[in-house]
Enzyme design. Structure first.
Site, PDB file in Angstrom:
ATOM      1  N   LEU A 119      -8.390  -4.697   5.821  1.00  0.00           N
ATOM      2  CA  LEU A 119      -7.258  -5.601   5.655  1.00  0.00           C
ATOM      3  C   LEU A 119      -6.183  -4.908   4.836  1.00  0.00           C
ATOM      4  O   LEU A 119      -6.461  -4.348   3.776  1.00  0.00           O
ATOM      5  CB  LEU A 119      -7.681  -6.868   4.908  1.00  0.00           C
ATOM      6  N   LYS A 120      -4.950  -4.963   5.308  1.00  0.00           N
ATOM      7  CA  LYS A 120      -3.831  -4.521   4.484  1.00  0.00           C
ATOM      8  C   LYS A 120      -3.590  -5.593   3.422  1.00  0.00           C
ATOM      9  O   LYS A 120      -3.633  -6.795   3.739  1.00  0.00           O
ATOM     10  CB  LYS A 120      -2.576  -4.352   5.341  1.00  0.00           C
ATOM     11  N   LYS A 161      -6.550  12.152   7.288  1.00  0.00           N
ATOM     12  CA  LYS A 161      -5.597  12.060   8.402  1.00  0.00           C
ATOM     13  C   LYS A 161      -5.016  13.453   8.618  1.00  0.00           C
ATOM     14  O   LYS A 161      -4.387  14.013   7.704  1.00  0.00           O
ATOM     15  CB  LYS A 161      -4.456  11.100   8.072  1.00  0.00           C
TER      16      LYS A 161
HETATM   17 MG    MG Z   1      -4.037   3.847   4.222  1.00  0.00          MG
END
Ligand code: MG
Length: 371
Positions: free
Chosen positions: A165-166, A265
């Protein structure tokens, strides 16, 4: 390999679910697709920079400018006469500071071309040890708590094994509580994208009540001491995303106690080869990693699946099926079965754009040649 030309292509993919950020609601994903043309064949890459510089200083138009004006001349200087390798891309581009997402796109395309010509997959080259990986999903900040619970329910039904969840100030503890009450057993984590300050630590500590896997990037990127303070105050493990810009920074963050989990990432660290080095540093320190997502098209999604199959990726990543975002995707869809996705095994990325989709999604194309 000899580098003959580089094609830059702006594409726009309609999003299945609009994605809300602090800058508004996005209904399509704009991306920059890179194709390198070499004497050994073509390779595909993708620049994951967003339209606005809100996740990091990089943004799509800026990435395009730095590619055309600064990075491509360096890449052509390194590769026009032959001898271009994927491992040589980062050193060739090192004179340009920053811009990791633009650099990642070029290295990814050269790596794809190299591996296709060798008949090897990304998974094999990066060191994958699994043939499929667990899928998680990230949910943005919805207009209401009910809408959030509804969205989470749909992803749980679809089989996702972990939900993120953001959160942001004013949309955090109550939302997490609502989701936790509805799904007591769900693997759940939160991501603040740096929205809090050290003064918020007592408030963040309320998240300890919900048995979260981790809290991601609670404080701004450069706040190592602050993250160490959060880590000391909370039982919930602290994970860093935006802060970790290289393997060296990862080693430092771990050494100072700023995190006990790392989100990897490739775009954020300048390429898949550096992403493997981040993994290696973390694994050596006993720090689990997982693969983050940047709304990649099938190209970046395929590369992420290969990365997430490395041994240190012990937590589910933000690795969603193509149809979480795009119908159709730029490539053949990457699908989820039983909450897992298969790691592509074909040469290079193992996927390529579908001509018809690529044409339909193209905004413009430019071809750059040496000299
Ligand atoms: Mg992030």
């Amino acid at each position: 390999m000899r580098l003959e030309a580089v094609e830059l292509r702006r594409v726009a993919l309609p999003l299945v679910t609009p994605f809300r950020t602090s800058r508004g609601v996005h209904t399509e994903r704009q991306a920059l697709v890179v194709r390198v043309l070499t004497d050994s064949g073509d390779g595909w890459g993708e620049c994951v920079a967003e339209p606005e510089p809100s996740y990091s200083p990089e943004f799509l138009d800026g990435a395009l400018l730095v590619l055309e004006r600064h990075l491509l001349p360096l890449l052509f200087a390194a590769g026009a006469a032959g001898g271009l390798t994927a491992a040589g891309v980062a050193p060739a581009l090192a004179a340009v500071k920053g811009h990791p997402m633009a650099k990642c796109a070029l290295e990814m395309a050269v790596l794809d071309a190299e591996l296709r010509s060798e008949g090897r997959s990304f998974a094999e080259r990066l060191g994958a040890v699994r043939s499929e990986v667990d899928c998680g999903v990230a949910v943005g900040i919805t207009p209401t708590v009910d809408a959030l619970v509804e969205q989470v329910a749909a992803y749980v039904d679809a089989g996702y094994r972990r939900v993120k969840l953001k959160i942001e100030p004013g949309a955090d503890v109550d939302r997490v509580r609502a989701v936790r009450e509805r799904f007591p057993e769900l693997d759940l984590q939160v991501d603040a994208n740096g929205a809090y300050r050290v003064e918020d630590i007592p408030h963040l500590a309320e998240l300890d009540a919900f048995g979260l896997l981790l809290v991601e990037q609670p404080l701004p990127d450069d706040d190592f001491d602050g993250h160490a303070a959060v880590a000391a105050a909370l039982r919930t493990p602290v994970c860093l995303d935006e802060t970790i810009t290289s393997a060296r920074v990862a080693a430092h963050a771990i050494a100072v106690g700023a995190c006990s989990v790392v989100n990897v990432k490739a775009g954020r660290v300048g390429g898949y080869l550096e992403a493997v080095r981040v993994h290696d540093v973390c694994r050596a320190a006993g720090v689990p990693v997982w693969c983050g997502g940047m709304l990649e098209t099938g190209l970046g999604r395929a590369a992420n699946l290969a990365l997430a199959a490395l041994p240190g990726f012990t937590l589910p990543g933000d690795l969603s099926a193509s149809d979480r975002y795009y119908r159709p995707d730029l490539t053949e869809p990457l699908v989820m079965r039983g909450g897992r996705m298969r790691v592509p095994t074909g040469p290079g990325l193992g996927v390529a754009p579908v001509d018809e989709h690529l044409e339909a999604m193209t905004v413009w194309v430019r071809l750059a040649r040496p000299g």
